[in-house]
Write a protein that holds these residues in place. Sequence first.
Motif, PDB file in Angstrom:
ATOM      1  N   LYS A  64       0.740  -1.179  -0.122  1.00  0.00           N
ATOM      2  CA  LYS A  64      -0.177  -0.012   0.056  1.00  0.00           C
ATOM      3  C   LYS A  64       0.913   1.180   0.000  1.00  0.00           C
ATOM      4  CE  LYS A  64      -3.992  -1.828   2.443  1.00  0.00           C
ATOM      5  NZ  LYS A  64      -4.933  -1.544   3.687  1.00  0.00           N
ATOM      6  N   PHE A  65       1.947   1.370   0.829  1.00  0.00           N
ATOM      7  CA  PHE A  65       2.648   2.301   0.886  1.00  0.00           C
ATOM      8  C   PHE A  65       3.481   2.627  -0.446  1.00  0.00           C
ATOM      9  CE2 PHE A  65       6.975   3.962   1.316  1.00  0.00           C
ATOM     10  CZ  PHE A  65       6.754   5.374   1.804  1.00  0.00           C
ATOM     11  N   PHE A  66       4.152   1.656  -0.993  1.00  0.00           N
ATOM     12  CA  PHE A  66       5.136   1.715  -2.214  1.00  0.00           C
ATOM     13  C   PHE A  66       4.020   2.209  -3.447  1.00  0.00           C
ATOM     14  CE2 PHE A  66       8.291  -0.592   0.367  1.00  0.00           C
ATOM     15  CZ  PHE A  66       9.108   0.380   0.418  1.00  0.00           C
ATOM     16  N   PHE A  67       2.849   1.761  -3.303  1.00  0.00           N
ATOM     17  CA  PHE A  67       2.170   1.781  -4.384  1.00  0.00           C
ATOM     18  C   PHE A  67       1.356   3.574  -4.305  1.00  0.00           C
ATOM     19  CE2 PHE A  67       1.205  -2.678  -5.502  1.00  0.00           C
ATOM     20  CZ  PHE A  67       2.442  -2.718  -6.126  1.00  0.00           C
ATOM     21  N   LEU A  68       1.808   4.104  -3.289  1.00  0.00           N
ATOM     22  CA  LEU A  68       1.369   5.607  -3.396  1.00  0.00           C
ATOM     23  C   LEU A  68       2.226   6.330  -4.273  1.00  0.00           C
ATOM     24  CD1 LEU A  68       1.348   6.117   0.385  1.00  0.00           C
ATOM     25  CD2 LEU A  68      -0.525   6.114  -0.980  1.00  0.00           C
ATOM     26  N   GLU A  71       5.343  11.735  -4.921  1.00  0.00           N
ATOM     27  CA  GLU A  71       5.354  12.888  -4.196  1.00  0.00           C
ATOM     28  C   GLU A  71       4.992  12.613  -2.836  1.00  0.00           C
ATOM     29  OE1 GLU A  71       1.808  13.068  -7.007  1.00  0.00           O
ATOM     30  OE2 GLU A  71       3.922  12.512  -7.045  1.00  0.00           O
ATOM     31  N   VAL A  72       4.069  11.710  -2.561  1.00  0.00           N
ATOM     32  CA  VAL A  72       3.516  11.305  -1.348  1.00  0.00           C
ATOM     33  C   VAL A  72       4.658  10.669  -0.534  1.00  0.00           C
ATOM     34  CG1 VAL A  72       1.913   9.885   0.204  1.00  0.00           C
ATOM     35  CG2 VAL A  72       0.977  11.297  -2.018  1.00  0.00           C
ATOM     36  N   LYS A  73       5.118   9.678  -1.085  1.00  0.00           N
ATOM     37  CA  LYS A  73       6.268   8.828  -0.291  1.00  0.00           C
ATOM     38  C   LYS A  73       7.575   9.745  -0.007  1.00  0.00           C
ATOM     39  CE  LYS A  73       6.331   5.897  -3.671  1.00  0.00           C
ATOM     40  NZ  LYS A  73       6.699   4.662  -4.795  1.00  0.00           N
ATOM     41  N   SER A  74       7.758  10.700  -0.770  1.00  0.00           N
ATOM     42  CA  SER A  74       8.946  11.508  -0.731  1.00  0.00           C
ATOM     43  C   SER A  74       8.895  12.656   0.623  1.00  0.00           C
ATOM     44  CB  SER A  74       9.154  12.292  -1.761  1.00  0.00           C
ATOM     45  OG  SER A  74       8.137  13.427  -1.961  1.00  0.00           O
ATOM     46  N   LYS A  75       7.634  12.706   1.157  1.00  0.00           N
ATOM     47  CA  LYS A  75       7.317  13.516   2.385  1.00  0.00           C
ATOM     48  C   LYS A  75       8.202  12.794   3.442  1.00  0.00           C
ATOM     49  CE  LYS A  75       3.043  13.178   2.948  1.00  0.00           C
ATOM     50  NZ  LYS A  75       1.591  13.637   3.407  1.00  0.00           N
ATOM     51  N   TYR A  76       8.291  11.494   3.294  1.00  0.00           N
ATOM     52  CA  TYR A  76       8.898  10.731   4.477  1.00  0.00           C
ATOM     53  C   TYR A  76      10.609  10.415   4.512  1.00  0.00           C
ATOM     54  CZ  TYR A  76       4.153  10.194   5.433  1.00  0.00           C
ATOM     55  OH  TYR A  76       2.776  10.631   5.872  1.00  0.00           O
ATOM     56  N   GLU A  77      11.020  11.363   3.468  1.00  0.00           N
ATOM     57  CA  GLU A  77      12.358  10.916   3.001  1.00  0.00           C
ATOM     58  C   GLU A  77      13.301  12.259   3.669  1.00  0.00           C
ATOM     59  OE1 GLU A  77      15.135   9.602  -0.737  1.00  0.00           O
ATOM     60  OE2 GLU A  77      13.230  10.542  -1.089  1.00  0.00           O
ATOM     61  N   GLY A  86      13.067   6.198   7.791  1.00  0.00           N
ATOM     62  CA  GLY A  86      11.993   6.803   6.924  1.00  0.00           C
ATOM     63  C   GLY A  86      12.347   5.993   5.571  1.00  0.00           C
ATOM     64  N   TYR A  87      11.548   6.942   4.479  1.00  0.00           N
ATOM     65  CA  TYR A  87      11.666   6.543   3.098  1.00  0.00           C
ATOM     66  C   TYR A  87      13.092   6.747   2.446  1.00  0.00           C
ATOM     67  CZ  TYR A  87      10.232   6.374  -1.999  1.00  0.00           C
ATOM     68  OH  TYR A  87      10.400   6.295  -3.324  1.00  0.00           O
ATOM     69  N   VAL A 122       9.731   7.402  11.828  1.00  0.00           N
ATOM     70  CA  VAL A 122       9.059   8.293  10.923  1.00  0.00           C
ATOM     71  C   VAL A 122       8.049   7.269  10.474  1.00  0.00           C
ATOM     72  CG1 VAL A 122      10.247  10.473  10.684  1.00  0.00           C
ATOM     73  CG2 VAL A 122      10.270   8.741   9.086  1.00  0.00           C
ATOM     74  N   PHE A 123       6.771   7.402  10.596  1.00  0.00           N
ATOM     75  CA  PHE A 123       5.811   6.526   9.780  1.00  0.00           C
ATOM     76  C   PHE A 123       4.728   7.374   8.894  1.00  0.00           C
ATOM     77  CE2 PHE A 123       7.043   4.537  13.984  1.00  0.00           C
ATOM     78  CZ  PHE A 123       7.769   3.164  13.444  1.00  0.00           C
ATOM     79  N   PRO A 124       4.381   6.528   7.746  1.00  0.00           N
ATOM     80  CA  PRO A 124       3.357   7.264   7.050  1.00  0.00           C
ATOM     81  C   PRO A 124       2.107   7.199   7.410  1.00  0.00           C
ATOM     82  CG  PRO A 124       4.085   4.875   6.140  1.00  0.00           C
ATOM     83  CD  PRO A 124       4.879   5.274   7.237  1.00  0.00           C
ATOM     84  N   GLU A 125       1.436   8.566   7.418  1.00  0.00           N
ATOM     85  CA  GLU A 125       0.156   8.633   8.001  1.00  0.00           C
ATOM     86  C   GLU A 125      -0.927   8.055   6.982  1.00  0.00           C
ATOM     87  OE1 GLU A 125      -0.291  13.391   6.692  1.00  0.00           O
ATOM     88  OE2 GLU A 125       0.043  12.672   8.588  1.00  0.00           O
TER      89      GLU A 125
END
Length: 319
Positions: A64-68, A71-77, A86-87, A122-125
């Motif tokens: 679910k996370f990796f298929f986001l 630009e959403v995933k990069s918030k956690y980098e 994090g990412y 850090v965790f993805p909301e």
Amino acid sequence: METLDLLDEIPSLDLADFTSGDEKRKANFVAEIGKAFNNIGFVAVKNHGLTEELRLKLYETIQKFFFLPDEVKSKYEFEELSGQRGYIGKNKETAKGFKKPDLKEFYHVGQLNPREDMARNVFPEEVPEFETLTSETYRIFENTGKTLLRAIALYLELPEDYFEAKVYQGDSILRALHYFPILNPDALEEGAVRAAAHGDINLITLLMGASAEGLEVLRVDGKWIAVTALPDQIIINVGDMLDRLTNHKLKSTIHRVVNPPREKMGTSRFSIPFFMHPRGEMDLKCLDSCVSAEYPKLYTDMTAGEFLDERLRELGFKK
């Protein structure tokens, strides 16, 4: 040191033998894991504490996370975290000695009970169950890793709790990996692979079964052999830190993840290793018992923290 056998598959062991309370079964486990790590550096283990239900839920969640969207995933980098939490985005990690980055992206979860000097997780909301499931898996694998290190200590004729204080609140990492689809194989640069040949940095790695084949181990005679865990097994391998500590008695074996056949290049591969690290102050000086006239000392003295810092620079995470 023992004579090396040329194995076509990695040995299988039952961790329940070590924890059973039966001294004969325990001693046999210690001898067999030592033999495997002395030889090929890899072993498959069952009764490791991770349930199939948790494994399947975890894979569903990380997908679910990796298929986001990127630009959403990069918030956690966070570049200032040197890839330790994090990412970490696509094409960011390059194996030591290689020029092309690996074809992957990943997410790091670190110590759940961090020391004051450690980065926080850090965790993805967007995927709320990500924190719960990765944290549960981290706890299980940290405990399993400690049990395995007790067996390794006994094989090395050290006190059984030799590693206990060294890994307490250590720098261990749970890595959720996505080897993304190769959508245009004809445009793939020469030398670009999912994970180039490498050794792991840490003491030992615990790896649950991946979503697809691809993991290969380099045997001592130069032959690559495929490694696949049975549904009830996890794969354990020696990392470079344990190799250094034991003067290459326990072997950090080179391994890789190869690209799939052309007809499967458009599919993803997911994998979740747990890298068992000690605290940074652990001394990796070769054990006296592993150094002799026949096996002279191979490595310079350094701490685990110094070695980790060196490798993070080689991988491109630190400047």
